[in-house]
Motif scaffolding. Sequence first.
Motif, PDB file in Angstrom:
ATOM      1  N   SER A   1      -8.989  21.884   2.488  1.00 48.62           N
ATOM      2  CA  SER A   1      -9.267  20.496   2.112  1.00 48.62           C
ATOM      3  C   SER A   1      -8.018  19.825   1.563  1.00 48.62           C
ATOM      4  O   SER A   1      -7.144  20.479   0.993  1.00 48.62           O
ATOM      5  CB  SER A   1     -10.361  20.448   1.037  1.00 48.62           C
ATOM      6  OG  SER A   1     -11.574  20.978   1.513  1.00 48.62           O
ATOM      7  N   LEU A   2      -7.973  18.522   1.735  1.00 52.95           N
ATOM      8  CA  LEU A   2      -6.938  17.686   1.143  1.00 52.95           C
ATOM      9  C   LEU A   2      -7.570  16.368   0.742  1.00 52.95           C
ATOM     10  O   LEU A   2      -8.537  15.922   1.366  1.00 52.95           O
ATOM     11  CB  LEU A   2      -5.800  17.408   2.126  1.00 52.95           C
ATOM     12  CG  LEU A   2      -4.724  18.459   2.345  1.00 52.95           C
ATOM     13  CD1 LEU A   2      -3.784  18.003   3.445  1.00 52.95           C
ATOM     14  CD2 LEU A   2      -3.956  18.722   1.057  1.00 52.95           C
ATOM     15  N   ARG A   3      -7.006  15.744  -0.278  1.00 46.92           N
ATOM     16  CA  ARG A   3      -7.462  14.418  -0.667  1.00 46.92           C
ATOM     17  C   ARG A   3      -6.288  13.466  -0.627  1.00 46.92           C
ATOM     18  O   ARG A   3      -5.289  13.679  -1.319  1.00 46.92           O
ATOM     19  CB  ARG A   3      -8.063  14.438  -2.068  1.00 46.92           C
ATOM     20  CG  ARG A   3      -8.793  13.143  -2.422  1.00 46.92           C
ATOM     21  CD  ARG A   3      -9.172  13.106  -3.871  1.00 46.92           C
ATOM     22  NE  ARG A   3     -10.213  12.124  -4.142  1.00 46.92           N
ATOM     23  CZ  ARG A   3     -10.433  11.579  -5.339  1.00 46.92           C
ATOM     24  NH1 ARG A   3      -9.695  11.942  -6.369  1.00 46.92           N
ATOM     25  NH2 ARG A   3     -11.413  10.702  -5.504  1.00 46.92           N
ATOM     26  N   LEU A   4      -6.415  12.441   0.183  1.00 49.22           N
ATOM     27  CA  LEU A   4      -5.396  11.405   0.248  1.00 49.22           C
ATOM     28  C   LEU A   4      -5.842  10.230  -0.620  1.00 49.22           C
ATOM     29  O   LEU A   4      -7.037   9.993  -0.779  1.00 49.22           O
ATOM     30  CB  LEU A   4      -5.208  10.918   1.678  1.00 49.22           C
ATOM     31  CG  LEU A   4      -4.888  11.960   2.739  1.00 49.22           C
ATOM     32  CD1 LEU A   4      -4.676  11.278   4.082  1.00 49.22           C
ATOM     33  CD2 LEU A   4      -3.681  12.792   2.353  1.00 49.22           C
ATOM     34  N   TYR A   5      -4.867   9.515  -1.152  1.00 51.25           N
ATOM     35  CA  TYR A   5      -5.214   8.273  -1.812  1.00 51.25           C
ATOM     36  C   TYR A   5      -4.192   7.197  -1.483  1.00 51.25           C
ATOM     37  O   TYR A   5      -3.048   7.490  -1.138  1.00 51.25           O
ATOM     38  CB  TYR A   5      -5.404   8.448  -3.314  1.00 51.25           C
ATOM     39  CG  TYR A   5      -4.162   8.695  -4.127  1.00 51.25           C
ATOM     40  CD1 TYR A   5      -3.660   9.978  -4.298  1.00 51.25           C
ATOM     41  CD2 TYR A   5      -3.532   7.641  -4.770  1.00 51.25           C
ATOM     42  CE1 TYR A   5      -2.542  10.196  -5.066  1.00 51.25           C
ATOM     43  CE2 TYR A   5      -2.417   7.851  -5.547  1.00 51.25           C
ATOM     44  CZ  TYR A   5      -1.922   9.137  -5.694  1.00 51.25           C
ATOM     45  OH  TYR A   5      -0.813   9.350  -6.465  1.00 51.25           O
TER      46      TYR A   5
ATOM     47  N   THR B   1       1.528   9.085   5.470  1.00 48.62           N
ATOM     48  CA  THR B   1       1.761  10.367   4.823  1.00 48.62           C
ATOM     49  C   THR B   1       1.390  11.485   5.787  1.00 48.62           C
ATOM     50  O   THR B   1       0.385  11.409   6.489  1.00 48.62           O
ATOM     51  CB  THR B   1       0.955  10.467   3.504  1.00 48.62           C
ATOM     52  OG1 THR B   1       1.310  11.659   2.814  1.00 48.62           O
ATOM     53  CG2 THR B   1      -0.549  10.466   3.753  1.00 48.62           C
ATOM     54  N   GLN B   2       2.206  12.518   5.821  1.00 50.42           N
ATOM     55  CA  GLN B   2       2.028  13.603   6.787  1.00 50.42           C
ATOM     56  C   GLN B   2       0.973  14.595   6.304  1.00 50.42           C
ATOM     57  O   GLN B   2       1.021  15.058   5.155  1.00 50.42           O
ATOM     58  CB  GLN B   2       3.339  14.341   7.009  1.00 50.42           C
ATOM     59  CG  GLN B   2       3.246  15.533   7.946  1.00 50.42           C
ATOM     60  CD  GLN B   2       2.995  15.133   9.387  1.00 50.42           C
ATOM     61  OE1 GLN B   2       3.631  14.220   9.902  1.00 50.42           O
ATOM     62  NE2 GLN B   2       2.066  15.806  10.047  1.00 50.42           N
TER      63      GLN B   2
ATOM     64  N   LEU C   1       0.848  -1.178   0.000  1.00 49.68           N
ATOM     65  CA  LEU C   1       0.000   0.000   0.000  1.00 49.68           C
ATOM     66  C   LEU C   1       0.890   1.237   0.000  1.00 49.68           C
ATOM     67  O   LEU C   1       1.802   1.352   0.822  1.00 49.68           O
ATOM     68  CB  LEU C   1      -0.913  -0.003   1.223  1.00 49.68           C
ATOM     69  CG  LEU C   1      -1.779  -1.247   1.412  1.00 49.68           C
ATOM     70  CD1 LEU C   1      -2.550  -1.161   2.729  1.00 49.68           C
ATOM     71  CD2 LEU C   1      -2.736  -1.418   0.246  1.00 49.68           C
ATOM     72  N   VAL C   2       0.587   2.155  -0.903  1.00 49.61           N
ATOM     73  CA  VAL C   2       1.397   3.363  -1.033  1.00 49.61           C
ATOM     74  C   VAL C   2       0.486   4.574  -0.940  1.00 49.61           C
ATOM     75  O   VAL C   2      -0.549   4.645  -1.623  1.00 49.61           O
ATOM     76  CB  VAL C   2       2.155   3.381  -2.370  1.00 49.61           C
ATOM     77  CG1 VAL C   2       2.992   4.647  -2.481  1.00 49.61           C
ATOM     78  CG2 VAL C   2       3.037   2.143  -2.491  1.00 49.61           C
ATOM     79  N   GLU C   3       0.870   5.548  -0.108  1.00 46.48           N
ATOM     80  CA  GLU C   3       0.079   6.767   0.062  1.00 46.48           C
ATOM     81  C   GLU C   3       0.944   7.966  -0.329  1.00 46.48           C
ATOM     82  O   GLU C   3       1.628   8.529   0.504  1.00 46.48           O
ATOM     83  CB  GLU C   3      -0.376   6.945   1.520  1.00 46.48           C
ATOM     84  CG  GLU C   3      -1.015   5.741   2.140  1.00 46.48           C
ATOM     85  CD  GLU C   3      -0.256   5.270   3.352  1.00 46.48           C
ATOM     86  OE1 GLU C   3      -0.889   4.753   4.276  1.00 46.48           O
ATOM     87  OE2 GLU C   3       0.966   5.420   3.373  1.00 46.48           O
ATOM     88  N   PRO C   4       0.921   8.371  -1.566  1.00 44.11           N
ATOM     89  CA  PRO C   4       1.796   9.454  -2.008  1.00 44.11           C
ATOM     90  C   PRO C   4       1.269  10.855  -1.731  1.00 44.11           C
ATOM     91  O   PRO C   4       1.954  11.822  -2.023  1.00 44.11           O
ATOM     92  CB  PRO C   4       1.899   9.211  -3.515  1.00 44.11           C
ATOM     93  CG  PRO C   4       0.640   8.497  -3.862  1.00 44.11           C
ATOM     94  CD  PRO C   4       0.195   7.743  -2.653  1.00 44.11           C
ATOM     95  N   GLY C   5       0.080  10.982  -1.156  1.00 46.48           N
ATOM     96  CA  GLY C   5      -0.508  12.315  -0.975  1.00 46.48           C
ATOM     97  C   GLY C   5      -0.006  13.014   0.258  1.00 46.48           C
ATOM     98  O   GLY C   5       1.155  12.892   0.629  1.00 46.48           O
ATOM     99  N   GLY C   6      -0.895  13.717   0.956  1.00 44.67           N
ATOM    100  CA  GLY C   6      -0.508  14.459   2.133  1.00 44.67           C
ATOM    101  C   GLY C   6      -0.132  15.879   1.783  1.00 44.67           C
ATOM    102  O   GLY C   6      -0.191  16.294   0.624  1.00 44.67           O
ATOM    103  N   GLY C   7       0.254  16.632   2.799  1.00 44.08           N
ATOM    104  CA  GLY C   7       0.676  17.993   2.566  1.00 44.08           C
ATOM    105  C   GLY C   7       0.274  18.902   3.698  1.00 44.08           C
ATOM    106  O   GLY C   7      -0.135  18.445   4.765  1.00 44.08           O
TER     107      GLY C   7
END
Length: 127
Positions: free
Chosen positions: A17-21, A121-122, A4-10
């Motif tokens: 708003s933010l969208r994680l995937y 992801t932070q 599982l990889v979560e490249p989002g965050g910020g």
Amino acid sequence: QVQLVEPGGGSVQAGGSLRLYCAATGGTISSYPMAWFRQAPRKEREFVATIRWSGSSTYYANSVKGRFAISRDNAKNTVYLQMNSLLPEDTAVYYCAARFKSSSRTYYTRAADFGSWGQGTQVTVSS
């Protein structure tokens, strides 16, 4: 083995708003419940949201209900977390989790119920 990889965050200001995937590789997640957890500094990892394998049902922690939305696209082997009206207390490392075993309960909300995890992801929300 599924990874599982979560490249989002910020970083975002409060109210934003933010969208994680979470993208799965090496296997399919389509038949399994998925979830998001988060861990703030010096705190225990806590449940955020979960979604059944079909995407037909979701369940949220009270702290995020009405602000966050979990969804999935099994064709893309991906799970999403849309986060709206973010608060500084939402600041944490967010983890995607998968339960790759038979599931008799409607929802699973304990970290111990999930055996596969992303790297995290932070997400930082400033006031």
